[in-house]
Design an enzyme around this catalytic site. Structure first.
Site, PDB file in Angstrom:
ATOM      1  CB  SER A   1     -28.809  17.161 -14.733  1.00 16.73           C
ATOM      2  OG  SER A   1     -29.384  16.092 -13.948  1.00 16.73           O
TER       3      SER A   1
ATOM      4  CG  ASP B   1     -23.277  14.039 -10.125  1.00 12.09           C
ATOM      5  OD1 ASP B   1     -24.521  13.788  -9.560  1.00 12.09           O
ATOM      6  OD2 ASP B   1     -23.365  14.604 -11.189  1.00 12.09           O
TER       7      ASP B   1
ATOM      8  CG  HIS C   1     -26.073  16.374  -9.958  1.00  5.25           C
ATOM      9  ND1 HIS C   1     -25.975  16.122 -11.174  1.00  5.25           N
ATOM     10  CD2 HIS C   1     -27.317  17.057 -10.448  1.00  5.25           C
ATOM     11  CE1 HIS C   1     -27.015  15.749 -12.139  1.00  5.25           C
ATOM     12  NE2 HIS C   1     -28.027  16.601 -11.722  1.00  5.25           N
TER      13      HIS C   1
END
Length: 317
Positions: A164, A256, A286
């Site tokens: 991320s 995501d 995610h």
């Protein structure tokens, strides 16, 4: 609530989302900052696999632009031959996350890749907005490259890796160290569901804005805190030079909101002739790397990532 029916969702992911969306807990961006950070670590304790047993788990620090940066060294071996090390940058939107939130994952990476892993506890927004995070991460990577003795293992190359926000930082640091080399080269990068660009209207943003763990509201909260500069390659590495990118394992998640930001980065790498293994984990969300107890299929996804890293490491020889 977003309509899930148009998208393939794995059964274990569906069960976890059902649980999360039924708790009635306030979204992270509605909590006080300290509470949001604590809840992120607490979710990991609930949903993440247990840490692996390792020969070495050692906290240390390195000098940074604004004081010492905490690091944590993980290694499955007490002593090892010279070789590359993973430099790990945690996710959390540049606002939450720390050495604890990603502790289990770092033990897993160290155990499965049989490489030293050094996790970096960079400064967080909003107290320290952009470019504090990349500044700290670059300083740490350069220090790791030059300080084998302090780490007790001879490091011959770096593998920036992160999830991320940490995936974004892995790319940014790789670009910085290719542009201005450190004491040892970057031999590979492993960005996992990274944010790479500042395009505001990717289709994945719209499709997965709500109900898939990372929400539009939380992303907005992160963005307001981080204050990234639009068009700046240390914030949005899509603007960097891709022609010199080292071998890359790039991972996205099918459900995501920032999936398409990862895809467009992969497309740029391929256009530039970089060596890329692109893995899109279909039917998952995610954050899957940190909820491996709650989503058992995420453990298999991690194995696919490790296989891809091993493949590219073999090709470097």
């Amino acid at each position: 609530m977003t309509d899930h029916t148009n998208h393939f969702v794995r059964p274990d992911v569906q069960a976890f989302l059902g649980f999360l969306n039924s708790t009635g807990a306030p979204p992270m961006h509605d909590m006080p900052l300290a509470e949001a950070r604590a809840s992120y670590v607490a979710m990991g304790q609930l949903a993440e696999a247990d840490p692996r047993e390792l020969a070495v788990i050692r906290d240390l620090t390195c000098p940074g632009p604004m004081g010492n940066i905490p690091l944590r060294l993980y290694d499955a071996r007490d002593v090892r031959d010279p070789g590359p090390a993973v430099v790990f940058f945690h996710g959390g939107g540049f606002v939450i996350g720390d050495l604890e939130s990603h502790h289990s994952l770092c033990t897993e990476i160290a155990a499965e890749l049989d490489l030293p892993v050094i996790a970096v506890d960079y400064r967080l927004a909003p107290e320290h907005p952009f470019p504090a995070a990349p500044d700290d991460c670059e300083a740490a990577a350069r220090w790791i490259a030059a300080n084998s003795a302090a780490l007790g293992r001879e490091i011959t190359g770096l593998i920036p890796m992160g999830d991320s926000a940490g995936g974004n930082l892995a790319i940014v640091i790789t670009q910085a160290l290719v542009e201005q080399p450190a004491a040892v080269p970057v031999v590979m990068q492993v960005p996992i569901y990274p944010l790479s660009d500042d395009k505001p209207d990717h289709k994945s943003f719209l499709d997965f804005a709500d109900g898939f763990l990372l929400t539009a509201g939380t992303m907005q909260w992160f963005a307001q805190a981080y204050q990234a500069v639009t068009g700046h390659k240390r914030a949005y590495p899509i603007y960097g030079d891709h022609s010199t990118t080292p071998p890359t394992v790039l991972v996205t998640a099918g459900l995501d909101p920032i999936r398409d930001s990862g895809r467009v980065y992969g497309a740029e790498l391929i256009r530039s002739g970089a060596e890329v293994v692109f893995l899109e984990m279909k039917g998952t969300i995610h954050g899957f790397t940190q909820v491996r107890k709650a989503i058992p299929s995420a453990q298999e996804d991690m194995q696919s990532i490790f296989k891809a890293v091993r493949l590219l490491l073999e090709r470097l020889k």
